[in-house]
Design a protein around this motif. Structure first.
Motif, PDB file in Angstrom:
ATOM      1  N   LEU A  11      35.056  12.381 -17.557  1.00  0.00           N
ATOM      2  CA  LEU A  11      35.206  12.386 -16.104  1.00  0.00           C
ATOM      3  C   LEU A  11      36.670  12.582 -15.714  1.00  0.00           C
ATOM      4  O   LEU A  11      36.980  13.377 -14.821  1.00  0.00           O
ATOM      5  N   SER A  12      37.573  11.872 -16.383  1.00  0.00           N
ATOM      6  CA  SER A  12      39.005  12.033 -16.098  1.00  0.00           C
ATOM      7  C   SER A  12      39.445  13.471 -16.334  1.00  0.00           C
ATOM      8  O   SER A  12      40.189  14.057 -15.533  1.00  0.00           O
ATOM      9  N   ALA A  13      38.988  14.055 -17.424  1.00  0.00           N
ATOM     10  CA  ALA A  13      39.367  15.426 -17.750  1.00  0.00           C
ATOM     11  C   ALA A  13      38.807  16.405 -16.726  1.00  0.00           C
ATOM     12  O   ALA A  13      39.520  17.291 -16.241  1.00  0.00           O
ATOM     13  N   TRP A  14      37.526  16.260 -16.402  1.00  0.00           N
ATOM     14  CA  TRP A  14      36.908  17.194 -15.466  1.00  0.00           C
ATOM     15  C   TRP A  14      37.552  17.102 -14.089  1.00  0.00           C
ATOM     16  O   TRP A  14      37.847  18.138 -13.456  1.00  0.00           O
ATOM     17  N   ALA A  15      37.793  15.883 -13.613  1.00  0.00           N
ATOM     18  CA  ALA A  15      38.420  15.717 -12.303  1.00  0.00           C
ATOM     19  C   ALA A  15      39.817  16.324 -12.280  1.00  0.00           C
ATOM     20  O   ALA A  15      40.232  16.946 -11.299  1.00  0.00           O
ATOM     21  N   SER A  16      40.559  16.183 -13.377  1.00  0.00           N
ATOM     22  CA  SER A  16      41.895  16.787 -13.452  1.00  0.00           C
ATOM     23  C   SER A  16      41.813  18.309 -13.420  1.00  0.00           C
ATOM     24  O   SER A  16      42.626  18.982 -12.779  1.00  0.00           O
ATOM     25  N   LEU A  64      18.849   0.341 -12.658  1.00  0.00           N
ATOM     26  CA  LEU A  64      19.616   1.004 -11.608  1.00  0.00           C
ATOM     27  C   LEU A  64      20.647   1.959 -12.209  1.00  0.00           C
ATOM     28  O   LEU A  64      20.839   3.074 -11.708  1.00  0.00           O
ATOM     29  N   VAL A  65      21.299   1.541 -13.281  1.00  0.00           N
ATOM     30  CA  VAL A  65      22.286   2.417 -13.916  1.00  0.00           C
ATOM     31  C   VAL A  65      21.598   3.675 -14.460  1.00  0.00           C
ATOM     32  O   VAL A  65      22.103   4.796 -14.296  1.00  0.00           O
ATOM     33  N   ALA A  66      20.438   3.502 -15.101  1.00  0.00           N
ATOM     34  CA  ALA A  66      19.708   4.649 -15.650  1.00  0.00           C
ATOM     35  C   ALA A  66      19.291   5.610 -14.535  1.00  0.00           C
ATOM     36  O   ALA A  66      19.381   6.838 -14.688  1.00  0.00           O
ATOM     37  N   LEU A  67      18.840   5.061 -13.405  1.00  0.00           N
ATOM     38  CA  LEU A  67      18.423   5.917 -12.298  1.00  0.00           C
ATOM     39  C   LEU A  67      19.629   6.621 -11.669  1.00  0.00           C
ATOM     40  O   LEU A  67      19.556   7.800 -11.290  1.00  0.00           O
ATOM     41  N   ALA A  68      20.755   5.920 -11.594  1.00  0.00           N
ATOM     42  CA  ALA A  68      21.970   6.553 -11.073  1.00  0.00           C
ATOM     43  C   ALA A  68      22.403   7.703 -11.971  1.00  0.00           C
ATOM     44  O   ALA A  68      22.794   8.775 -11.487  1.00  0.00           O
ATOM     45  N   GLU A  69      22.325   7.506 -13.275  1.00  0.00           N
ATOM     46  CA  GLU A  69      22.668   8.584 -14.217  1.00  0.00           C
ATOM     47  C   GLU A  69      21.724   9.776 -14.037  1.00  0.00           C
ATOM     48  O   GLU A  69      22.160  10.933 -14.085  1.00  0.00           O
ATOM     49  N   ALA A  70      20.442   9.479 -13.835  1.00  0.00           N
ATOM     50  CA  ALA A  70      19.469  10.561 -13.643  1.00  0.00           C
ATOM     51  C   ALA A  70      19.755  11.325 -12.350  1.00  0.00           C
ATOM     52  O   ALA A  70      19.629  12.556 -12.305  1.00  0.00           O
ATOM     53  N   ALA A  71      20.147  10.602 -11.289  1.00  0.00           N
ATOM     54  CA  ALA A  71      20.465  11.262 -10.021  1.00  0.00           C
ATOM     55  C   ALA A  71      21.679  12.176 -10.177  1.00  0.00           C
ATOM     56  O   ALA A  71      21.679  13.321  -9.694  1.00  0.00           O
ATOM     57  N   VAL A  72      22.720  11.695 -10.870  1.00  0.00           N
ATOM     58  CA  VAL A  72      23.906  12.525 -11.105  1.00  0.00           C
ATOM     59  C   VAL A  72      23.526  13.771 -11.897  1.00  0.00           C
ATOM     60  O   VAL A  72      23.962  14.887 -11.585  1.00  0.00           O
ATOM     61  N   GLU A  73      22.699  13.594 -12.909  1.00  0.00           N
ATOM     62  CA  GLU A  73      22.275  14.734 -13.719  1.00  0.00           C
ATOM     63  C   GLU A  73      21.515  15.754 -12.866  1.00  0.00           C
ATOM     64  O   GLU A  73      21.712  16.961 -12.986  1.00  0.00           O
ATOM     65  N   GLY A  81      24.804  23.219 -15.833  1.00  0.00           N
ATOM     66  CA  GLY A  81      25.130  22.401 -14.684  1.00  0.00           C
ATOM     67  C   GLY A  81      26.587  22.451 -14.260  1.00  0.00           C
ATOM     68  O   GLY A  81      27.433  23.070 -14.900  1.00  0.00           O
ATOM     69  N   ARG A  82      26.882  21.733 -13.163  1.00  0.00           N
ATOM     70  CA  ARG A  82      28.208  21.757 -12.578  1.00  0.00           C
ATOM     71  C   ARG A  82      29.255  21.181 -13.514  1.00  0.00           C
ATOM     72  O   ARG A  82      30.406  21.638 -13.536  1.00  0.00           O
ATOM     73  N   PHE A  83      28.888  20.181 -14.300  1.00  0.00           N
ATOM     74  CA  PHE A  83      29.852  19.575 -15.204  1.00  0.00           C
ATOM     75  C   PHE A  83      29.871  20.246 -16.574  1.00  0.00           C
ATOM     76  O   PHE A  83      30.648  19.877 -17.438  1.00  0.00           O
ATOM     77  N   GLY A  84      29.002  21.236 -16.753  1.00  0.00           N
ATOM     78  CA  GLY A  84      28.954  21.948 -18.021  1.00  0.00           C
ATOM     79  C   GLY A  84      29.858  23.170 -18.020  1.00  0.00           C
ATOM     80  O   GLY A  84      30.687  23.373 -17.131  1.00  0.00           O
ATOM     81  N   TYR A  85      29.698  23.979 -19.029  1.00  0.00           N
ATOM     82  CA  TYR A  85      30.521  25.182 -19.187  1.00  0.00           C
ATOM     83  C   TYR A  85      29.735  26.134 -20.066  1.00  0.00           C
ATOM     84  O   TYR A  85      29.064  25.708 -21.029  1.00  0.00           O
ATOM     85  N   ASP A  86      29.784  27.419 -19.733  1.00  0.00           N
ATOM     86  CA  ASP A  86      29.028  28.387 -20.518  1.00  0.00           C
ATOM     87  C   ASP A  86      29.805  29.697 -20.620  1.00  0.00           C
ATOM     88  O   ASP A  86      30.895  29.845 -20.051  1.00  0.00           O
TER      89      ASP A  86
END
Length: 469
Positions: A268-273, A176-185, A346-351
């Motif tokens: 996650l803390s950094a990105w949310a901030s 379940l954790v692996a699938l949740a990570e895949a969904a977020v990705e 992606g949304r959490f990435g940077y380019d």
């Protein structure tokens, strides 16, 4: 139709936009809008009136006709705005194939457009439309014909797989954790491929599924799932911001930051901030914006994440508060990092495209218009065409040009409105468009007048009843 003066053409555009907006508010069908236009503006032919009733420029109409060809697996012909203008004014007549394809693109019968055909669509068979009738109004169709991107049906499929995983492996199981990570990705990588309102519903539904799994598991064994709930909350916060719901964005992002800390996920803390700094900057709350940015920098890993927090979160507020030397230091440091950093998608990435966008916007805020334009060109070159990143950079370039070349600036913005459907325009793009409209408010050039008309009829991202536009 006889040739009209430029000023009369501008009057026709303004009046057509006004009539169309009023008819849409009254809920009139397309045929009624066309009738209203031709009654008020007898210069209009049926073909031109139908295009104006759709709210299309000639370049956009040409693209819609080409899209019908592509939907049939055909190579689009060489139809140009100039040729369409001649068709509209009766100076030339399109061939039978063009008549049929134009009719399909416009969602009308040839006789409604004043385009009689010979046998391809005779009166005997004119009642049912052929395949793809009125497809231009379907978001799914528009998406599917713009090349290989994730389909709308792929979104609920991700959520359904998560639902099955919750049923098959409740709690904090590795599956379940692996699938949740895949969904977020998946959601993060395809963030820009869907209208924000559509993606928000799917991300929210997936987060609810994981929340139920967390609630039913041993509290000591849920860290992996809670971490993914945090990332989903971060996505919800960004989506709310792009739908102009700043209070909702703050709520989701605050939760994401808290879950980043409790699950020991500094990225996650950094990105949310950083995202909270973005929201505060939009409210012109400079103190909170800087505090969020500096807090995020304390948590951000070195390298790309630090460049992201510098360029995305800290730089805008430094420029807005005219801390020029500090802003220049941030530009220098983040530019240096980006020279060797490995870009993340992606949304959490940077380019590079996003970074140059933030630098261009900082120069614009500091009224360094030439430098802003140069850097905006770099961002446009690095961004895939017609993506939100491309839209943002194009509008920043238009803002930089507005003072010295207003006609070019207005034409850039009109090009964006021609290419991007309203439901795909983020609140940030709408803010830049509104700002450009204010800058060009006193201009008398035709393109500025047309832009003002287009912006006045642009539907809001969220209607008054809370539904997505």
């Amino acid at each position: 139709m006889s040739r009209v003066t430029r000023s009369r053409r501008a009057e026709i555009q303004r009046e057509a936009s006004r009539i169309r907006a009023q008819c849409q508010r009254d809920g009139h069908p397309q045929e009624r809008i066309v009738t209203s236009l031709r009654t008020a503006l007898p210069e209009l032919t049926a073909l031109e009136a139908w295009r104006l009733a759709l709210g299309w420029s000639r370049p956009q109409a040409v693209r819609e006709v080409a899209a019908v060809y592509r939907a049939d697996g055909l190579l689009p012909p060489g139809l140009t705005p100039a040729a369409l203008c001649r068709y509209e004014h009766g100076q030339e007549a399109p061939g039978d194939e063009y008549r049929l394809m134009i009719s399909r693109a416009y969602g009308a019968r040839p006789d409604q457009l004043g385009l009689a055909t010979r046998c391809l669509w005779c009166s005997t068979c004119a009642s049912p439309q052929p395949l793809h009738y009125r497809q231009h109004q379907s978001e799914e169709t528009t998406t599917s014909r713009r090349g290989p991107m994730t389909t709308a049906s792929g979104l609920p499929a991700i959520r359904e797989s998560v639902q099955w995983a919750v049923l098959e492996a409740p709690g904090d199981s590795p599956t379940l954790v692996a699938l949740a990570e895949a969904a977020v990705e998946h959601y993060a990588l395809n963030y820009s491929k869907h209208p924000p309102a559509v993606l928000l519903e799917e991300v929210r539904a997936t987060r609810n599924l994981l929340s139920k799994a967390v609630a039913g598991a041993d509290p000591g064994e849920t860290e992996g799932l809670r971490r993914q709930v945090g990332w989903l909350s971060a996505l919800l916060g960004n989506l709310a911001y792009h739908l102009d719901d700043r209070a909702g964005a703050r709520t989701h992002l605050t939760l994401a930051g808290a879950m980043g800390e409790s699950t020991h996920e500094p990225a996650l803390s950094a990105w949310a901030s950083g995202a909270l700094a973005m929201v505060a900057t939009a409210r012109r709350d400079w103190d909170h914006a800087q505090n969020h940015a500096r807090y995020g920098l304390q948590h951000a890993p070195e390298g790309l994440r630090r460049a992201q927090l510098l360029g995305w979160a800290l730089l805008p507020t430094l420029a807005a508060t005219q801390q020029v030397s500090e802003a220049d230091d941030v530009i220098s440091e983040s530019d240096e990092i980006m020279r060797s950093a490995v870009e993340l998608p992606g949304r959490f990435g940077y380019d590079r495209a996003e970074h140059r966008l933030h630098v261009a916007e900082a120069h614009l805020t500091l009224e360094r218009f030439d430098r802003a334009a140069d850097v905006a060109h770099e961002s446009i070159a690095a961004a895939p065409a017609e993506t939100p990143a491309w839209v943002a950079a194009t509008l920043v370039l238009a803002l930089a040009e507005a003072r010295d070349t207003p006609e070019e600036a207005a034409n850039r913005a009109l090009g964006v409105l021609d290419l991007i459907p309203p439901q795909r325009l983020r609140a940030t793009a709408r803010t830049r468009l509104a700002r450009l409209g204010r800058l060009l408010d006193t201009s008398t050039i035709d393109s500025a007048t047309q832009l003002a008309e287009r912006l006045s009829t642009l539907p809001a991202p969220i209607r008054a009843d809370g539904t997505a536009a």
